[in-house]
Design a protein around this motif. Structure first.
Motif, mmCIF file in Angstrom:
data_model
loop_
_atom_site.group_PDB
_atom_site.id
_atom_site.type_symbol
_atom_site.label_atom_id
_atom_site.label_comp_id
_atom_site.label_asym_id
_atom_site.label_seq_id
_atom_site.Cartn_x
_atom_site.Cartn_y
_atom_site.Cartn_z
ATOM 1 N N ALA A 49 0.829 -1.199 0.000
ATOM 2 C CA ALA A 49 0.000 0.000 0.000
ATOM 3 C C ALA A 49 0.867 1.254 0.000
ATOM 4 N N TYR A 50 0.390 2.259 -0.697
ATOM 5 C CA TYR A 50 1.057 3.561 -0.781
ATOM 6 C C TYR A 50 0.081 4.615 -0.253
ATOM 7 N N PRO A 51 0.163 4.964 1.046
ATOM 8 C CA PRO A 51 -0.795 5.915 1.617
ATOM 9 C C PRO A 51 -0.723 7.307 0.991
ATOM 10 N N GLY A 52 0.454 7.724 0.562
ATOM 11 C CA GLY A 52 0.597 9.051 -0.039
ATOM 12 C C GLY A 52 0.472 8.982 -1.544
ATOM 13 N N CYS A 88 6.659 8.954 -0.856
ATOM 14 C CA CYS A 88 6.225 7.673 -1.407
ATOM 15 C C CYS A 88 6.439 6.565 -0.387
ATOM 16 N N LYS A 89 5.724 6.659 0.736
ATOM 17 C CA LYS A 89 5.827 5.648 1.782
ATOM 18 C C LYS A 89 5.220 4.343 1.268
ATOM 19 N N ARG A 90 5.905 3.236 1.520
ATOM 20 C CA ARG A 90 5.470 1.915 1.052
ATOM 21 C C ARG A 90 5.219 1.032 2.267
ATOM 22 N N LEU A 91 4.042 0.433 2.338
ATOM 23 C CA LEU A 91 3.697 -0.467 3.425
ATOM 24 C C LEU A 91 3.481 -1.875 2.874
ATOM 25 N N GLU A 92 4.251 -2.836 3.360
ATOM 26 C CA GLU A 92 4.001 -4.239 3.029
ATOM 27 C C GLU A 92 3.207 -4.796 4.192
ATOM 28 N N THR A 93 1.923 -5.040 3.956
ATOM 29 C CA THR A 93 0.998 -5.331 5.037
ATOM 30 C C THR A 93 -0.121 -6.237 4.541
ATOM 31 N N VAL A 94 -1.216 -6.304 5.289
ATOM 32 C CA VAL A 94 -2.395 -7.078 4.895
ATOM 33 C C VAL A 94 -3.636 -6.211 5.080
ATOM 34 N N THR A 95 -4.701 -6.534 4.338
ATOM 35 C CA THR A 95 -5.953 -5.794 4.501
ATOM 36 C C THR A 95 -6.585 -6.169 5.833
ATOM 37 N N ARG A 96 -7.259 -5.195 6.456
ATOM 38 C CA ARG A 96 -7.908 -5.490 7.739
ATOM 39 C C ARG A 96 -9.408 -5.248 7.704
ATOM 40 N N THR A 97 -9.918 -4.727 6.590
ATOM 41 C CA THR A 97 -11.361 -4.541 6.424
ATOM 42 C C THR A 97 -11.730 -4.844 4.979
ATOM 43 N N PRO A 98 -13.022 -5.035 4.715
ATOM 44 C CA PRO A 98 -13.448 -5.068 3.312
ATOM 45 C C PRO A 98 -13.336 -3.655 2.730
ATOM 46 N N ALA A 99 -13.274 -3.552 1.430
ATOM 47 C CA ALA A 99 -13.252 -2.241 0.783
ATOM 48 C C ALA A 99 -14.636 -1.598 0.891
ATOM 49 N N TRP A 100 -14.671 -0.263 0.952
ATOM 50 C CA TRP A 100 -15.923 0.485 0.984
ATOM 51 C C TRP A 100 -15.717 1.767 0.195
ATOM 52 N N ILE A 101 -16.790 2.544 0.017
ATOM 53 C CA ILE A 101 -16.645 3.802 -0.719
ATOM 54 C C ILE A 101 -16.810 4.984 0.222
ATOM 55 N N LEU A 102 -16.111 6.058 -0.135
ATOM 56 C CA LEU A 102 -16.262 7.317 0.584
ATOM 57 C C LEU A 102 -17.478 8.051 0.026
ATOM 58 N N GLY A 103 -17.820 9.169 0.616
ATOM 59 C CA GLY A 103 -19.011 9.921 0.207
ATOM 60 C C GLY A 103 -19.022 10.346 -1.242
ATOM 61 N N GLY A 126 -8.486 4.746 5.639
ATOM 62 C CA GLY A 126 -8.550 3.991 4.393
ATOM 63 C C GLY A 126 -7.527 4.475 3.383
ATOM 64 N N ILE A 127 -7.109 3.570 2.519
ATOM 65 C CA ILE A 127 -6.199 3.889 1.424
ATOM 66 C C ILE A 127 -6.934 3.575 0.126
ATOM 67 N N CYS A 128 -6.878 4.494 -0.822
ATOM 68 C CA CYS A 128 -7.563 4.307 -2.104
ATOM 69 C C CYS A 128 -7.116 2.999 -2.753
ATOM 70 N N LEU A 129 -8.053 2.290 -3.352
ATOM 71 C CA LEU A 129 -7.710 1.030 -4.016
ATOM 72 C C LEU A 129 -6.702 1.244 -5.134
ATOM 73 N N SER A 130 -6.681 2.442 -5.722
ATOM 74 C CA SER A 130 -5.692 2.729 -6.765
ATOM 75 C C SER A 130 -4.283 2.819 -6.190
ATOM 76 N N HIS A 131 -4.152 2.897 -4.866
ATOM 77 C CA HIS A 131 -2.856 2.957 -4.201
ATOM 78 C C HIS A 131 -2.544 1.666 -3.446
ATOM 79 N N VAL A 132 -3.243 0.590 -3.799
ATOM 80 C CA VAL A 132 -3.039 -0.710 -3.168
ATOM 81 C C VAL A 132 -2.752 -1.731 -4.251
ATOM 82 N N ASP A 133 -1.606 -2.406 -4.139
ATOM 83 C CA ASP A 133 -1.249 -3.493 -5.053
ATOM 84 C C ASP A 133 -1.278 -4.791 -4.274
#
Length: 169
Positions: free
Chosen positions: A34-37, A64-79, A93-100
């Motif tokens: 994941a790339y939070p920024g 360009c912070k890089r996190l090697e991690t695991v998902t902890r929730t299902p994906a959802w949408i913002l407003g 949350g981190i945008c799905l476009s920033h998650v590989d």
């Protein structure tokens, strides 16, 4: 309905479809990068790395912070319709476009001789494509859904990926 509201509703519908597709394919606990920024290919990240190489940076904040991690929730949408997911080690949350999705490992069998002179082989459970039966790598927690059923991994198989993409479009 105004054109703005119509656009927001369309964005929410498209975002919800992306979130639902992500949730169907990747259960909670899926290994991700994941790339939070910003992503590493973003022009700002490229310029930052160039300045680091040239020794022209101040401070230690990498955009360009890089996190090697695991998902902890299902994906959802913002407003406004952007699909996001929460990961371990990051609040919010981190945008799905920033998650590989992290690539699967493929651990080879390890053969050793024990103290009694017997040959012992240690194996790692492997996962096969449910379309063609080819090995896709080591089995992990993304392979079983909440109901205990095997997930569909045809999108990870080089032989079946194009068929899955055609069916999706």
């Amino acid at each position: 309905m105004t054109s703005y509201r119509a656009k927001v509703e369309a964005d929410k519908k498209a975002g919800q479809k992306k979130a639902d597709d992500f949730n169907a394919r990747y259960p909670i606990g899926t290994p991700v990068i994941a790339y939070p920024g910003i992503r590493p290919e973003h022009p700002v990240a490229v310029a930052y790395r160039k300045r680091v190489e040239e020794g022209r940076t101040f401070g230690h904040i990498d955009p360009c912070k890089r996190l090697e991690t695991v998902t902890r929730t299902p994906a959802w949408i913002l407003g406004h319709g952007e699909p996001v997911v929460s990961v371990e080690g990051y609040a919010g949350g981190i945008c799905l476009s920033h998650v590989d999705i992290a690539p699967r490992t493929n651990t080879p069998d390890q053969t050793t001789v024990n103290d009694e002179g017997r040959t012992v082989t240690r194996i790692k459970l492997k996962r096969c494509c449910n379309g063609c039966g080819e090995y896709v790598g080591d089995a992990d927690n993304r392979d079983v859904d909440a109901h205990g059923n095997l997930t569909d991994v045809r999108h990870e198989c080089p032989n079946c990926r194009s068929l899955v993409e055609q069916a999706a479009s």
